[in-house]
Design a protein around this motif. Structure first.
Motif, PDB file in Angstrom:
ATOM      1  N   LEU A  97      -3.476   1.042   0.421  1.00 50.67           N
ATOM      2  CA  LEU A  97      -4.218   2.104  -0.249  1.00 50.67           C
ATOM      3  C   LEU A  97      -5.545   1.607  -0.812  1.00 50.67           C
ATOM      4  O   LEU A  97      -6.591   2.249  -0.658  1.00 50.67           O
ATOM      5  CB  LEU A  97      -3.361   2.690  -1.385  1.00 50.67           C
ATOM      6  N   SER A  98      -5.503   0.438  -1.456  1.00 49.32           N
ATOM      7  CA  SER A  98      -6.658  -0.023  -2.228  1.00 49.32           C
ATOM      8  C   SER A  98      -7.792  -0.571  -1.368  1.00 49.32           C
ATOM      9  O   SER A  98      -8.965  -0.357  -1.676  1.00 49.32           O
ATOM     10  CB  SER A  98      -6.216  -1.100  -3.221  1.00 49.32           C
ATOM     11  N   VAL A  99      -7.459  -1.289  -0.303  1.00 43.65           N
ATOM     12  CA  VAL A  99      -8.517  -1.904   0.512  1.00 43.65           C
ATOM     13  C   VAL A  99      -9.461  -0.862   1.099  1.00 43.65           C
ATOM     14  O   VAL A  99     -10.685  -0.976   0.961  1.00 43.65           O
ATOM     15  CB  VAL A  99      -7.912  -2.803   1.613  1.00 43.65           C
ATOM     16  N   PRO A 100      -8.951   0.197   1.749  1.00 41.50           N
ATOM     17  CA  PRO A 100      -9.907   1.196   2.254  1.00 41.50           C
ATOM     18  C   PRO A 100     -10.638   1.942   1.150  1.00 41.50           C
ATOM     19  O   PRO A 100     -11.811   2.305   1.314  1.00 41.50           O
ATOM     20  CB  PRO A 100      -9.024   2.137   3.087  1.00 41.50           C
ATOM     21  N   LEU A 101      -9.966   2.182   0.006  1.00 42.32           N
ATOM     22  CA  LEU A 101     -10.645   2.856  -1.086  1.00 42.32           C
ATOM     23  C   LEU A 101     -11.759   1.989  -1.665  1.00 42.32           C
ATOM     24  O   LEU A 101     -12.801   2.491  -2.093  1.00 42.32           O
ATOM     25  CB  LEU A 101      -9.651   3.225  -2.194  1.00 42.32           C
ATOM     26  N   THR A 102     -11.542   0.668  -1.678  1.00 38.47           N
ATOM     27  CA  THR A 102     -12.520  -0.251  -2.242  1.00 38.47           C
ATOM     28  C   THR A 102     -13.657  -0.550  -1.274  1.00 38.47           C
ATOM     29  O   THR A 102     -14.824  -0.609  -1.669  1.00 38.47           O
ATOM     30  CB  THR A 102     -11.833  -1.573  -2.643  1.00 38.47           C
ATOM     31  N   LEU A 103     -13.328  -0.734   0.018  1.00 40.81           N
ATOM     32  CA  LEU A 103     -14.315  -1.201   0.984  1.00 40.81           C
ATOM     33  C   LEU A 103     -14.741  -0.143   2.007  1.00 40.81           C
ATOM     34  O   LEU A 103     -15.715  -0.344   2.727  1.00 40.81           O
ATOM     35  CB  LEU A 103     -13.754  -2.418   1.741  1.00 40.81           C
ATOM     36  N   GLY A 104     -14.004   0.960   2.075  1.00 41.92           N
ATOM     37  CA  GLY A 104     -14.246   1.940   3.127  1.00 41.92           C
ATOM     38  C   GLY A 104     -15.630   2.547   3.119  1.00 41.92           C
ATOM     39  O   GLY A 104     -16.264   2.693   4.170  1.00 41.92           O
ATOM     40  N   GLN A 105     -16.119   2.900   1.926  1.00 40.82           N
ATOM     41  CA  GLN A 105     -17.418   3.558   1.853  1.00 40.82           C
ATOM     42  C   GLN A 105     -18.536   2.634   2.324  1.00 40.82           C
ATOM     43  O   GLN A 105     -19.437   3.044   3.057  1.00 40.82           O
ATOM     44  CB  GLN A 105     -17.671   4.013   0.415  1.00 40.82           C
ATOM     45  N   PRO A 141     -14.599   3.234   9.036  1.00 40.85           N
ATOM     46  CA  PRO A 141     -14.137   3.057  10.424  1.00 40.85           C
ATOM     47  C   PRO A 141     -12.674   3.486  10.556  1.00 40.85           C
ATOM     48  O   PRO A 141     -11.989   3.778   9.553  1.00 40.85           O
ATOM     49  CB  PRO A 141     -14.303   1.554  10.654  1.00 40.85           C
ATOM     50  N   ALA A 142     -12.152   3.437  11.771  1.00 44.46           N
ATOM     51  CA  ALA A 142     -10.800   3.939  12.052  1.00 44.46           C
ATOM     52  C   ALA A 142      -9.732   3.200  11.250  1.00 44.46           C
ATOM     53  O   ALA A 142      -8.737   3.794  10.805  1.00 44.46           O
ATOM     54  CB  ALA A 142     -10.516   3.836  13.554  1.00 44.46           C
ATOM     55  N   TRP A 143      -9.928   1.875  11.040  1.00 45.18           N
ATOM     56  CA  TRP A 143      -8.878   1.109  10.367  1.00 45.18           C
ATOM     57  C   TRP A 143      -8.655   1.586   8.929  1.00 45.18           C
ATOM     58  O   TRP A 143      -7.532   1.467   8.401  1.00 45.18           O
ATOM     59  CB  TRP A 143      -9.197  -0.389  10.386  1.00 45.18           C
ATOM     60  N   LEU A 180      -6.280   4.528   9.176  1.00 43.67           N
ATOM     61  CA  LEU A 180      -4.944   4.041   9.549  1.00 43.67           C
ATOM     62  C   LEU A 180      -4.261   3.386   8.351  1.00 43.67           C
ATOM     63  O   LEU A 180      -3.059   3.563   8.126  1.00 43.67           O
ATOM     64  CB  LEU A 180      -5.060   3.046  10.703  1.00 43.67           C
ATOM     65  N   SER A 181      -5.041   2.634   7.580  1.00 37.41           N
ATOM     66  CA  SER A 181      -4.493   1.961   6.404  1.00 37.41           C
ATOM     67  C   SER A 181      -4.028   2.973   5.353  1.00 37.41           C
ATOM     68  O   SER A 181      -2.930   2.846   4.791  1.00 37.41           O
ATOM     69  CB  SER A 181      -5.551   1.026   5.808  1.00 37.41           C
ATOM     70  N   LEU A 182      -4.846   3.980   5.094  1.00 36.85           N
ATOM     71  CA  LEU A 182      -4.464   5.009   4.119  1.00 36.85           C
ATOM     72  C   LEU A 182      -3.207   5.754   4.566  1.00 36.85           C
ATOM     73  O   LEU A 182      -2.324   6.055   3.746  1.00 36.85           O
ATOM     74  CB  LEU A 182      -5.620   5.996   3.934  1.00 36.85           C
ATOM     75  N   ALA A 212      -0.819   4.549   6.552  1.00 39.62           N
ATOM     76  CA  ALA A 212       0.328   3.633   6.486  1.00 39.62           C
ATOM     77  C   ALA A 212       0.788   3.404   5.053  1.00 39.62           C
ATOM     78  O   ALA A 212       1.938   2.979   4.829  1.00 39.62           O
ATOM     79  CB  ALA A 212      -0.043   2.310   7.137  1.00 39.62           C
ATOM     80  N   ALA A 213      -0.066   3.662   4.067  1.00 38.53           N
ATOM     81  CA  ALA A 213       0.320   3.462   2.659  1.00 38.53           C
ATOM     82  C   ALA A 213       1.469   4.381   2.258  1.00 38.53           C
ATOM     83  O   ALA A 213       2.288   4.026   1.400  1.00 38.53           O
ATOM     84  CB  ALA A 213      -0.892   3.693   1.753  1.00 38.53           C
ATOM     85  N   VAL A 214       1.554   5.563   2.877  1.00 37.54           N
ATOM     86  CA  VAL A 214       2.593   6.532   2.503  1.00 37.54           C
ATOM     87  C   VAL A 214       3.994   6.033   2.860  1.00 37.54           C
ATOM     88  O   VAL A 214       4.868   5.957   1.990  1.00 37.54           O
ATOM     89  CB  VAL A 214       2.311   7.908   3.150  1.00 37.54           C
ATOM     90  N   PRO A 215       4.273   5.660   4.122  1.00 31.53           N
ATOM     91  CA  PRO A 215       5.615   5.136   4.415  1.00 31.53           C
ATOM     92  C   PRO A 215       5.921   3.840   3.677  1.00 31.53           C
ATOM     93  O   PRO A 215       7.084   3.577   3.341  1.00 31.53           O
ATOM     94  CB  PRO A 215       5.601   4.919   5.934  1.00 31.53           C
ATOM     95  N   ALA A 216       4.902   3.028   3.412  1.00 26.41           N
ATOM     96  CA  ALA A 216       5.134   1.791   2.655  1.00 26.41           C
ATOM     97  C   ALA A 216       5.590   2.124   1.232  1.00 26.41           C
ATOM     98  O   ALA A 216       6.503   1.483   0.684  1.00 26.41           O
ATOM     99  CB  ALA A 216       3.864   0.946   2.628  1.00 26.41           C
TER     100      ALA A 216
END
Length: 487
Positions: free
Chosen positions: A232-240, A245-247, A250-252, A254-258
């Motif tokens: 959850l945190s990596v795309p929120l921190t670095l995504g903007q 990008p697509a990853w 995908l990361s956001l 995948a955070a739900v089932p995790a």
């Protein structure tokens, strides 16, 4: 009749004195260091880039990496405090933080700086949850309300003062160390805090003492929760910055089932008599569950406002970092005043002091929106000050009573992990607020990201984004009823 330490600390209608006053001061020193280090580096970024020949991405990682690692480990740090004692974890965390600060201040290349910034975050995540555990366990009654009020005021001061201290230390260039002073300042502060903690913090009971048998750390739970928060945190921190990008998506996803896997594991572990990282029974406490939801919405609005206001002041209005920082001062002052006033109001209005605080916060946000809309391109920092002061006052009434109310019904054996959960909810909220309101801001700006946009475009984007900020303020109010209603 022999008075207990608690009786002596609370007999003056909430005033704290004697040994417990020193305990509070030590706990607040830890709070100040932890929060300040999230902000103090920002103004030193240009100097770091120049001296270390670092890329913008490397310096950005040195700043965001602290917040990322810190958020990942808060719950684990809190649970370790439950298992092995808040005092022990506070001391260990302070040692790690202080040594890492020294190493970061002496770093000779960007990679070393990033690594020791992450080590700083590990230390902070070990000692910071113990602050809430100490406040929850050591203080009772009106003294506890006073302690949480001081805690709230300290957070507000550290958030604003951190940037000012960073700029001042870089500007003064003490001993010729330049930007390195923003890290080295933690060394004397950390040593003083360590000495004070060793002398004043109570040993307290650990989970092993309370349960009568050893309780190991739930390593599977740590892995599952860390995975969910990382996704959850990596795309929120670095995504903007990366352009989404697509990853990141995908990361956001995948955070739900995790997160679901983590919750299922914790329930099963608790059902068979194990020691889960987060006791599922905590979320059956109405105030705890509602309070964490409120923390997400409240801190999302808070952090999102700080982010877009900084963009407007510096990029849209051409303010220097110092002038932009000074614009936040009225908000910080009223935040601190309201935090200190909160216990007296709480004594009169009970939990409805939160209703008052969030209503004032929403009213201030609406006033800021109207001010920005009316002022348009003629907007100045002075015009924004009244609304910002109102927002700060509302936020000040909304932090310490929220923390105290959420943790009030938590068993002492779970105080550390409960504090870690609440702080993690706040961290997730801040990341969401910056991301969502940042996306709204740049969408309204036309996707220029500050490279070609005119000042008028910034003003329009800022006004549009304030509508989103108002929605978050109203969402926090809408979540209040389960928290403030009587049992």
């Amino acid at each position: 009749m022999i008075e207990s330490p608690v009786t002596r600390a609370t007999r003056w209608d909430g005033w704290i004195c004697g040994r417990q006053l020193w305990t509070l001061l030590v706990a607040m020193a830890g709070t100040f260091m932890s929060i300040m280090d999230s902000f103090i580096v920002n103004v030193a970024v240009p100097s770091i880039r120049t001296e270390l020949n670092a890329s913008f991405a490397q310096v950005e990682l040195a700043v965001s990496g602290y917040v990322l690692v810190y958020g990942l480990l808060l719950v684990t740090g809190g649970r370790l405090g439950d298992l092995f004692g808040a005092r022990r974890l506070f001391l260990i965390g302070t040692v790690v933080f202080t040594l890492a600060s020294l190493a970061a201040g002496l770093a000779g290349d960007p990679v070393t700086l990033i690594a020791f910034r992450a080590a700083q975050a590990v230390g902070a995540a070990l000692f910071y949850p113990q602050v809430l555990a100490v406040l929850q366990i050591v203080f009772v009654g009106r003294a506890r309300a006073t302690a949480f009020a001081v805690f709230g005021a300290t957070i507000g001061l550290a958030s604003i003062v951190g940037q000012a201290i960073g700029g001042l230390l870089t500007h003064l260039d003490l001993f010729g160390f330049g930007w390195r002073n923003v890290f080295l300042v933690n060394v004397p502060l950390g040593l003083l805090t360590l000495i004070g903690a060793a002398r004043t913090l109570p040993a307290g009971r650990t989970a092993e003492d309370a349960d009568g048998h050893g309780s190991g750390l739930d390593l599977i739970g740590v892995g599952l929760l860390s995975s969910a928060l990382l996704l959850l945190s990596v795309p929120l921190t670095l995504g903007q910055q990366a352009g989404w990008p697509a990853w990141t998506w995908l990361s956001l996803t995948a955070a739900v089932p995790a997160a679901v896997a983590f919750l299922v594991w914790e329930r099963r572990l608790a059902a068979r008599g194990g020691s889960p990282l987060i006791d599922p029974a905590l979320f059956r406490l109405r105030t705890f569950a509602a309070g964490n939801a409120i923390a997400v919405a409240f801190f999302a609005g808070n952090a999102g406002l700080f982010f877009v206001l900084t963009l407007q002041l510096q990029n849209g209005m051409g303010y220097s970092p110092l002038a932009a920082g000074l614009t936040f001062v009225p908000l910080a002052v009223t935040f601190s005043l309201a935090s200190l006033l909160a216990p007296r109001l709480q004594g009169r209005y009970g939990h409805h002091v939160l209703t008052l605080g969030y209503a004032i916060n929403a009213a201030g946000t609406l006033a800021l929106l109207i001010t920005a809309w009316v002022a348009g391109p003629g907007m100045t920092g002075w015009i924004l000050v009244p609304a910002l002061a109102v927002i700060g006052f509302g936020e000040g009434l909304g932090v310490s009573p929220l923390v105290g109310t959420v943790l009030a019904g938590v068993p002492a054996r779970n105080a550390g992990s409960a504090g870690g959960v609440l702080e993690t909810a706040g961290q997730v909220g801040m990341s969401l607020g910056v991301t969502v309101l940042g996306l709204l801001f740049f969408a309204a700006l036309g996707g220029a990201h500050g490279t070609t946009a005119a000042p008028d475009a910034y003003t329009g984007a800022f006004t549009v984004t304030l509508a989103g900020n108002l929605a978050l303020a109203l969402a926090a109010m809408a979540l209040l009823p389960p928290l403030v209603r009587k049992n």
